[in-house]
Scaffold this motif. Structure first.
Motif, PDB file in Angstrom:
ATOM      1  N   UNK A 129       0.837  -1.194   0.000  1.00 27.99           N
ATOM      2  CA  UNK A 129       0.000   0.000   0.000  1.00 27.99           C
ATOM      3  C   UNK A 129       0.875   1.247   0.000  1.00 27.99           C
ATOM      4  N   UNK A 130       0.391   2.322  -0.659  1.00 34.93           N
ATOM      5  CA  UNK A 130       1.142   3.578  -0.727  1.00 34.93           C
ATOM      6  C   UNK A 130       0.167   4.733  -0.928  1.00 34.93           C
ATOM      7  N   UNK A 131       0.622   5.973  -0.647  1.00 36.61           N
ATOM      8  CA  UNK A 131      -0.245   7.137  -0.892  1.00 36.61           C
ATOM      9  C   UNK A 131      -0.483   7.320  -2.391  1.00 36.61           C
ATOM     10  N   UNK A 174     -12.662  -9.618  -8.420  1.00 36.98           N
ATOM     11  CA  UNK A 174     -11.656 -10.313  -7.619  1.00 36.98           C
ATOM     12  C   UNK A 174     -10.300 -10.166  -8.300  1.00 36.98           C
ATOM     13  N   UNK A 175      -9.241 -10.436  -7.529  1.00 35.55           N
ATOM     14  CA  UNK A 175      -7.905 -10.483  -8.106  1.00 35.55           C
ATOM     15  C   UNK A 175      -7.331 -11.874  -7.860  1.00 35.55           C
ATOM     16  N   UNK A 176      -6.414 -12.305  -8.730  1.00 29.78           N
ATOM     17  CA  UNK A 176      -5.787 -13.607  -8.609  1.00 29.78           C
ATOM     18  C   UNK A 176      -4.519 -13.505  -7.762  1.00 29.78           C
ATOM     19  N   UNK A 177      -4.393 -14.399  -6.779  1.00 27.50           N
ATOM     20  CA  UNK A 177      -3.264 -14.384  -5.858  1.00 27.50           C
ATOM     21  C   UNK A 177      -2.596 -15.751  -5.857  1.00 27.50           C
ATOM     22  N   UNK A 211      -3.383   5.649   2.070  1.00 26.35           N
ATOM     23  CA  UNK A 211      -3.063   4.218   1.985  1.00 26.35           C
ATOM     24  C   UNK A 211      -4.028   3.559   1.010  1.00 26.35           C
ATOM     25  N   UNK A 212      -3.501   3.181  -0.144  1.00 24.75           N
ATOM     26  CA  UNK A 212      -4.360   2.572  -1.145  1.00 24.75           C
ATOM     27  C   UNK A 212      -3.527   1.710  -2.078  1.00 24.75           C
ATOM     28  N   UNK A 244      -1.135  -7.118   3.412  1.00 24.93           N
ATOM     29  CA  UNK A 244       0.074  -6.750   2.687  1.00 24.93           C
ATOM     30  C   UNK A 244       0.980  -7.965   2.522  1.00 24.93           C
ATOM     31  N   UNK A 245       1.723  -7.992   1.428  1.00 27.63           N
ATOM     32  CA  UNK A 245       2.686  -9.052   1.200  1.00 27.63           C
ATOM     33  C   UNK A 245       2.185 -10.185   0.335  1.00 27.63           C
TER      34      UNK A 245
END
Length: 385
Positions: free
Chosen positions: A55-57, A328-331, A314-315, A360-361
């Motif tokens: 995550x980042x601004x 959805x996203x694939x992980x 944070x997004x 995160x991660x």
């Protein structure tokens, strides 16, 4: 022996065929067994690439397009008629003028003569009034005597008539014809001002031109004056896009549409207070300057606008192509595909901004998979496992 073979030829051929067939089946089964017993890592798994979730601004952007217009544009028409005795460079299209430049002057000799006669009449009636009240003296006399001394036939504008403070004063001023003469002068002065037109602001002329010594009629259109340095562009935005904007002083970049050749900075000037019923959008007005008269930003050009909006602390920003149809996203997890549900906060061109609700991660799969499903066995690109 030969007779034995000859007698049993058919049986011998059948026995040989059975033996050959049995050997083939045995060899196939041995090969199949070896295939089944191959280790898992030798299977043809789908190779994928991943990126870790961080995550980042991120500053949200609002984009729009529209036509560039001059901030000030005025069509000038003649309020009087007559022969043109002055015409600034014949008022040809494209001529640049400064504020206060004399654009056109009509022959005003007749109106000047009438104005002079009216001023003489005002002086005459005021003199009669002052003579009649001279014996009274006092402030009443002094006021009108001072006004009489201020009158002249040479003045560009006649001084304003003194305030009438009593009913007797109104009666005397009216009966001696001072009021009628004064308003006759003011009317002719206003009419005389119509014979000259000055540039109300700096800009460029567009029109068919007016030649010196030509004749114009009352109400005839003369030219259009446009401020080509101070410009404006209106872009239609939805309610959701307007919500992204942090404040009216947001940074604005204007770039020419279809041309990758620089940009100009501007600012948000105002926005409409009424939404268009058909498009459900509200116009946001951007102002900017083009002092060098860059042809890519002249009025009439179609331009793109990018406005910096709210900054999210944070997004997650991802390409739209990584979002499945079911949001959805694939992980990648332990050699298999897993789907995570996501919440889209905003779409920025070919990117999406996601709500920070995932751990995160985790390894987000960036390789495009035609038909992803939960549990699909995968292998990381470059992995030796």
């Amino acid at each position: 022996m030969k007779s034995f073979i000859k007698k049993n030829k058919r049986s011998i051929i059948m026995i040989a065929s059975v033996l050959l067939l049995s050997g083939g089946v045995t060899a196939y089964l041995i090969g199949f067994s070896a295939e089944v017993e191959k280790p898992e890592e030798e299977k043809n798994l789908r190779l994928v690439e991943t990126i870790p979730l961080r995550y980042s601004p991120h500053t949200m952007k609002v984009q729009g397009q529209g036509f560039i217009e001059p901030s000030h544009s005025l069509e000038l028409a003649s309020q009087a008629g007559g022969q043109v005795i002055e015409s600034y460079q014949n008022l040809k299209s494209g001529i640049a003028v400064e504020k206060g430049t004399l654009l056109i002057q009509l022959d005003d000799e007749l109106i000047i003569n009438r104005l002079a006669l009216s001023r003489v009449e005002l002086i005459s009636t005021t003199t009669k009034l002052v003579t009649a009240i001279k014996s009274e003296g006092g402030s009443f006399y002094n006021k009108w005597m001072l006004y009489l001394r201020s009158l002249s036939t040479e003045l560009s504008l006649t001084p304003r008539i003194p305030d009438l403070t009593s009913e007797r004063e109104k009666l005397l001023v009216s009966s001696y014809g001072v009021l009628a003469a004064y308003y006759q002068v003011r009317e002719l002065e206003d009419t005389h001002s119509d014979y000259t037109i000055y540039a109300p602001f700096s800009g460029h002329i567009s029109g068919d031109g007016i030649e010196k010594y030509s004749f114009v009629s009352p109400g005839q259109s003369l030219l259009t004056l446009s401020d080509t340095t101070h410009l404006e562009i209106a872009i239609p935005l939805t309610r959701e896009e307007l919500i992204r904007l942090d404040e009216i002083e947001s940074e604005v970049l204007i770039s020419p549409s279809g041309v990758d050749n620089g940009f100009l900075s501007g600012k948000v000037e105002r926005r409409d207070a009424v939404m268009d019923r058909n498009s459900q959008t509200i116009n946001l007005h951007i102002i900017f300057e083009n002092p060098e008269l860059n042809p890519l930003f002249l009025p009439g050009n179609y331009a793109k606008v990018e406005i910096s909006g709210k900054t999210l602390a944070r997004t997650l920003l991802l390409p739209r192509s990584l979002i499945n149809a079911d949001n959805t996203i694939n992980v990648y997890e332990e050699g298999k595909l897993k789907k995570y549900k996501v919440t889209i906060l905003s779409i920025q061109g070919d990117k999406v901004i996601l709500k920070p609700e995932l751990p995160e991660g985790i390894q987000i799969i960036t390789t495009r998979i035609q038909k992803p499903f939960e549990g699909m066995e995968l292998k990381l690109e470059g992995s030796e496992e």
